[in-house]
Write a protein that holds these residues in place. Structure first.
Motif, PDB file in Angstrom:
ATOM      1  N   UNK A   1       0.835  -1.200   0.000  1.00 44.93           N
ATOM      2  CA  UNK A   1       0.000   0.000   0.000  1.00 44.93           C
ATOM      3  C   UNK A   1       0.871   1.252   0.000  1.00 44.93           C
ATOM      4  N   UNK A   2       1.878   1.262   0.897  1.00 43.28           N
ATOM      5  CA  UNK A   2       2.772   2.425   0.913  1.00 43.28           C
ATOM      6  C   UNK A   2       3.559   2.507  -0.383  1.00 43.28           C
ATOM      7  N   UNK A   3       3.945   1.344  -0.915  1.00 40.84           N
ATOM      8  CA  UNK A   3       4.672   1.375  -2.182  1.00 40.84           C
ATOM      9  C   UNK A   3       3.777   1.928  -3.290  1.00 40.84           C
ATOM     10  N   UNK A   4       2.470   1.622  -3.231  1.00 39.14           N
ATOM     11  CA  UNK A   4       1.586   2.180  -4.263  1.00 39.14           C
ATOM     12  C   UNK A   4       1.465   3.694  -4.111  1.00 39.14           C
ATOM     13  N   UNK A   5       1.553   4.188  -2.862  1.00 39.90           N
ATOM     14  CA  UNK A   5       1.562   5.639  -2.674  1.00 39.90           C
ATOM     15  C   UNK A   5       2.800   6.222  -3.340  1.00 39.90           C
ATOM     16  N   UNK A   6       3.955   5.562  -3.113  1.00 36.90           N
ATOM     17  CA  UNK A   6       5.197   6.057  -3.711  1.00 36.90           C
ATOM     18  C   UNK A   6       5.096   6.061  -5.233  1.00 36.90           C
ATOM     19  N   UNK A   7       4.492   4.999  -5.788  1.00 34.25           N
ATOM     20  CA  UNK A   7       4.363   4.938  -7.240  1.00 34.25           C
ATOM     21  C   UNK A   7       3.445   6.036  -7.756  1.00 34.25           C
ATOM     22  N   UNK A   8       2.403   6.367  -6.957  1.00 31.45           N
ATOM     23  CA  UNK A   8       1.556   7.498  -7.329  1.00 31.45           C
ATOM     24  C   UNK A   8       2.400   8.763  -7.409  1.00 31.45           C
ATOM     25  N   UNK A   9       3.411   8.862  -6.531  1.00 36.49           N
ATOM     26  CA  UNK A   9       4.318  10.001  -6.568  1.00 36.49           C
ATOM     27  C   UNK A   9       5.085  10.061  -7.880  1.00 36.49           C
ATOM     28  N   UNK A  10       5.632   8.909  -8.322  1.00 35.96           N
ATOM     29  CA  UNK A  10       6.378   8.890  -9.585  1.00 35.96           C
ATOM     30  C   UNK A  10       5.456   9.316 -10.739  1.00 35.96           C
ATOM     31  N   UNK A  11       4.204   8.819 -10.674  1.00 32.98           N
ATOM     32  CA  UNK A  11       3.264   9.165 -11.748  1.00 32.98           C
ATOM     33  C   UNK A  11       2.956  10.658 -11.732  1.00 32.98           C
ATOM     34  N   UNK A  12       2.907  11.240 -10.515  1.00 27.05           N
ATOM     35  CA  UNK A  12       2.660  12.678 -10.427  1.00 27.05           C
ATOM     36  C   UNK A  12       3.821  13.463 -11.027  1.00 27.05           C
ATOM     37  N   UNK A  13       5.041  12.924 -10.882  1.00 29.96           N
ATOM     38  CA  UNK A  13       6.190  13.562 -11.532  1.00 29.96           C
ATOM     39  C   UNK A  13       5.954  13.622 -13.039  1.00 29.96           C
ATOM     40  N   UNK A  14       5.504  12.489 -13.599  1.00 32.91           N
ATOM     41  CA  UNK A  14       5.213  12.478 -15.041  1.00 32.91           C
ATOM     42  C   UNK A  14       4.140  13.500 -15.373  1.00 32.91           C
ATOM     43  N   UNK A  15       3.166  13.640 -14.450  1.00 34.83           N
ATOM     44  CA  UNK A  15       2.077  14.585 -14.685  1.00 34.83           C
ATOM     45  C   UNK A  15       2.596  16.019 -14.741  1.00 34.83           C
ATOM     46  N   UNK A  16       3.575  16.328 -13.873  1.00 31.72           N
ATOM     47  CA  UNK A  16       4.052  17.706 -13.865  1.00 31.72           C
ATOM     48  C   UNK A  16       4.911  17.995 -15.096  1.00 31.72           C
ATOM     49  N   UNK A  17       5.293  16.946 -15.842  1.00 30.98           N
ATOM     50  CA  UNK A  17       6.087  17.178 -17.047  1.00 30.98           C
ATOM     51  C   UNK A  17       5.226  17.573 -18.242  1.00 30.98           C
ATOM     52  N   UNK A  18       3.889  17.467 -18.122  1.00 30.94           N
ATOM     53  CA  UNK A  18       3.059  17.788 -19.289  1.00 30.94           C
ATOM     54  C   UNK A  18       2.988  19.286 -19.525  1.00 30.94           C
ATOM     55  N   UNK A  19       3.504  20.072 -18.569  1.00 25.40           N
ATOM     56  CA  UNK A  19       3.358  21.510 -18.719  1.00 25.40           C
ATOM     57  C   UNK A  19       4.416  22.109 -19.632  1.00 25.40           C
ATOM     58  N   UNK A  20       5.431  21.343 -19.988  1.00 29.97           N
ATOM     59  CA  UNK A  20       6.520  21.952 -20.741  1.00 29.97           C
ATOM     60  C   UNK A  20       6.712  21.345 -22.112  1.00 29.97           C
ATOM     61  N   UNK A  21       7.965  21.345 -22.530  1.00 26.68           N
ATOM     62  CA  UNK A  21       8.292  20.844 -23.869  1.00 26.68           C
ATOM     63  C   UNK A  21       8.100  19.341 -23.962  1.00 26.68           C
ATOM     64  N   UNK A  22       8.309  18.655 -22.833  1.00 26.72           N
ATOM     65  CA  UNK A  22       8.299  17.192 -22.872  1.00 26.72           C
ATOM     66  C   UNK A  22       6.914  16.588 -22.806  1.00 26.72           C
ATOM     67  N   UNK A  23       5.885  17.338 -23.198  1.00 26.98           N
ATOM     68  CA  UNK A  23       4.515  16.870 -22.996  1.00 26.98           C
ATOM     69  C   UNK A  23       4.278  15.509 -23.637  1.00 26.98           C
ATOM     70  N   UNK A  24       4.721  15.373 -24.870  1.00 25.45           N
ATOM     71  CA  UNK A  24       4.503  14.124 -25.594  1.00 25.45           C
ATOM     72  C   UNK A  24       5.146  12.950 -24.852  1.00 25.45           C
ATOM     73  N   UNK A  25       6.405  13.176 -24.450  1.00 25.84           N
ATOM     74  CA  UNK A  25       7.119  12.130 -23.715  1.00 25.84           C
ATOM     75  C   UNK A  25       6.422  11.825 -22.399  1.00 25.84           C
ATOM     76  N   UNK A  26       5.900  12.902 -21.768  1.00 29.36           N
ATOM     77  CA  UNK A  26       5.272  12.724 -20.460  1.00 29.36           C
ATOM     78  C   UNK A  26       4.055  11.826 -20.564  1.00 29.36           C
ATOM     79  N   UNK A  27       3.223  12.033 -21.580  1.00 32.50           N
ATOM     80  CA  UNK A  27       2.027  11.200 -21.718  1.00 32.50           C
ATOM     81  C   UNK A  27       2.436   9.759 -21.966  1.00 32.50           C
TER      82      UNK A  27
END
Lengths: 500, 170
Positions: free
Chosen positions: A313-339
């Motif tokens: 469960x805690x590991x899934x929280x951590x993984x949600x964190x990694x996914x949120x990192x990807x989410x914050x990348x959609x705001x810039x140039x790397x949008x395509x890569x982020x998705x």
């Protein structure tokens, strides 16, 4: 001119799932009236329905974008990719459920009905283009999950999980709805001619009026919607329910919940913030802070757990964190890569989490639920196949090559570097290093300790379905870790269109 | 007229909701909640949403409140001692966060501009009637038809779920 059949065509996979749900609901009560041993029927029908929906989704993956129901639903490649992942997760969950429910004597048709209807809700969630549709589908997913979490009615922990999840979930739904109302009002103030909850219209009006600062009411609405969705995807500080619910719910439900809710919630978060990319200066910092908090709190709290379900469960929280990192990348140039990274990682996460819970389900048998680390002590001598599978899932979760988890993390790393948020990439690396400790703790317990009287012996009888699900997860995690190109090309082609 | 009514009822509803939270007797608390519900219903009428006002009274002030009172009386929650918390930082946090949220709301202009908007209503008048809502809800050209239909599945899940949870032994 409203063409209803074209509209229905856009949500065809969801309709297949819904009809299957009705079939199981009616079929279960009819069959049990004249046959007492029609137990495999419910899971069989559910599986066939999911596979039909999977077929429909896979064959139309690259078709053009299609707006349906006057803008309530968007049928685009990103949505289809997310639906594909949801269906794979649900198919694995149904395979994992059969024997487990039999052992716990919870084999009721309603279980599959609730799984199918919650899947229907999740599928609408990822393809909804309107906040009202989004809200209704989130509730459809959640209400079914509240019941599923408490499905083992005789166990106190399961009841506690259901109640906790229900109360906090209802509270989060309030936040989400309040946020939607404020977004509606805010767009009204912004455009001056009536509000809207349609994400596409919000995106265009924000882009057209990008010289005007959006009203504070709008920003407040966005913040509250973020809170509501962060609860669903278990981001810190809205994660408190996760360990208790994951531990208390029957393991097969936990596996389903861990995968499906994450996929749906992150697809929705992506859709929502993709509409707001033109005002990213207002929300980006919040998403970044959530990402960092979630990665570190999840990983650090996981270090001390000795219950494997809680650890996951805690590991899934951590993984949600990694996914949120990807989410914050959609705001810039790397949008395509982020998705691309987001979708790939969700796929990897689904396979490895389902697999890890699958091993626990495989080892649980009559009267004995495999949950704690000491249950796994010296497992490699007792049940080597299960131990080696668990090893692969743990390595994948920890992001060690040549597994899919590593590829996923590498893609996220790449995307966040492209978008220029290098500090976030460095923090992602640190968080991953912390996480290796507790994944290897499980491996150590299994491989380098001697089995004692606490070690679980024996496994589920006639568990071919569980074996199949575990085999699919293992092969997937290894194959797509070694040859990620296939999935990457598929996702790359599919999500090409969505980024504006 | 509407503005005067609004301010009077706003005062009443705020006082009633504060008393609802602070009072220690559950039955009184529930009755204060009824007052709040009724005030909110009148706000809906002021905003020319008659249908929602009627639903508010029938569903919330009627059905939900009866359920509340039933539960309170069945559980016999006469003793409020158990509800008192000591030495908790929660109230302090709640006050600070609540005040900052209120300040944000005021700054966002949602309190200040509301009467101004009401002076020149942009709302299409018959929108709040049953007819107006029905036409909007069932018009295939509006995006509301689909979520409305999807709600039926949500209700079905609730029914199935309630039976699953309530039935002890199958």
């Amino acid at each position: 001119m409203v063409n209803m059949s074209a509209n229905l065509d856009a949500i065809l996979p969801a309709i297949v799932i819904m009809v299957t749900g009705f079939l199981v609901l009616i079929g279960d009560s009819c069959v049990s009236a004249w046959r007492s041993n029609g137990k495999g029927l419910n899971s069989g029908v559910s599986l066939v329905g999911i596979l039909i929906a999977l077929f429909f989704t896979a064959t139309r993956l690259n078709q053009p974008v299609h707006n349906a129901f006057s803008g309530a639903i968007i049928d685009d490649s990103f949505g289809r990719c997310a639906i594909l992942l949801l269906l794979i997760a649900a198919a694995l969950a149904v395979l994992l459920s059969t024997t487990y429910l039999e052992n716990k004597q919870l084999q009721h048709g309603e279980y599959y009905v609730l799984i199918l209807f919650s899947l229907f809700g999740a599928m609408l969630m990822v393809s909804s283009n309107d906040l009202i549709t989004l809200f209704v589908s989130i509730e459809t997913l959640s209400v079914a999950l509240y019941v599923l979490a408490g499905f083992a009615k005789t166990e106190e922990r399961s009841e506690e999980a259901a109640l906790k999840y229900f109360l906090l979930g209802a509270f989060a739904a309030g936040f989400l709805l309040y946020g939607i109302a404020l977004v509606y009002g805010g767009t009204g103030i912004l455009t001056g001619n009536g509000g809207t909850t349609n994400l596409a219209l919000i995106a265009t009006s924000l882009r057209d009026l990008s010289s005007v600062a959006p009203p504070l009411m709008f920003i407040l609405g966005v913040a509250l919607v973020l809170v509501g969705l962060a609860f669903k995807s278990a981001l810190v500080p809205f994660h408190m329910w996760t360990p208790d619910v994951y531990q208390g719910a029957p393991t097969s439900v936990t596996a389903y919940m861990a995968a499906v809710v994450k996929i749906a919630a992150f697809a929705v978060l992506f859709r929502f913030f993709n509409a707001l990319t033109s005002i990213s200066q207002y929300w980006l910092i919040a998403v970044q802070v959530l990402a960092v908090l979630t990665m570190f709190v999840g990983n650090i709290l996981a270090l001390t757990q000795d219950n494997v379900k809680r650890l996951l469960a805690y590991s899934s929280i951590a993984h949600a964190g990694y996914l949120t990192v990807a989410l914050s990348a959609i705001a810039g140039k790397g949008a395509q890569l982020a998705v691309e990274a987001l979708t790939f990682y969700l796929f990897a996460y689904t396979l490895m989490t389902m697999g890890a819970f699958g091993v626990l389900i495989w080892l649980s048998h009559k009267g004995r639920d495999c949950q704690t680390l000491s249950d796994l002590k010296g497992l490699v001598k007792v049940d080597p196949a299960a131990a080696y599978m668990m090893l692969i899932f743990m390595l994948s979760l920890g992001g060690i090559p040549p597994t899919m988890g590593f590829m996923g993390k590498w893609l996220i790393f790449n995307a966040i570097m492209q978008s220029g948020q290098i500090w976030l990439a460095i923090l992602l690396g640190f968080a991953s290093i912390i996480s290796v400790y507790y994944y290897l703790k499980v491996v150590w317990m299994m491989c380098f300790s001697e089995p004692d009287k606490q070690t679980i012996t024996g496994h589920a009888i006639e568990g071919w379905a569980v074996q199949l699900a575990m085999a699919v997860s293992v092969i997937g995690s290894l194959l797509f870790g070694l040859v990620p190109g296939f999935i990457q090309n598929m996702l790359g082609a599919a999500v090409n269109i969505i980024v504006r | 007229m509407a503005t005067v009514l609004f301010w009077i009822l706003a005062l009443v509803s705020v006082i009633a909701s504060i008393s609802m939270v602070t009072t220690k007797n559950p039955v009184r608390s529930a009755l204060f909640l009824v007052v709040t519900f009724l005030c909110v219903a009148v706000f809906y009428v002021i905003l020319s949403a008659q249908f929602i006002a009627a639903v508010q009274i029938i569903v919330y002030a009627g059905a939900i409140m009866v359920l509340f009172l039933f539960v309170i009386m069945l559980l016999n929650l006469g003793t409020p001692q158990a509800l008192v918390e000591r030495g908790s930082l929660q109230p302090a946090f709640a006050v600070v966060l609540g005040i900052s949220f209120a300040v944000t709301l005021v700054m966002s202009g949602s309190f200040v501009t509301l009467p101004a908007v009401a002076a020149q209503p942009e709302v299409y008048e018959p929108l709040g009637t049953v007819r107006g809502i029905g036409i909007n809800l069932f018009d295939p050209k509006q995006p509301w038809l689909f979520p409305f239909e999807a709600t039926s599945i949500l209700l079905l899940i609730a029914v199935v779920g309630a039976i699953v949870m309530a039935k002890r032994k199958v």
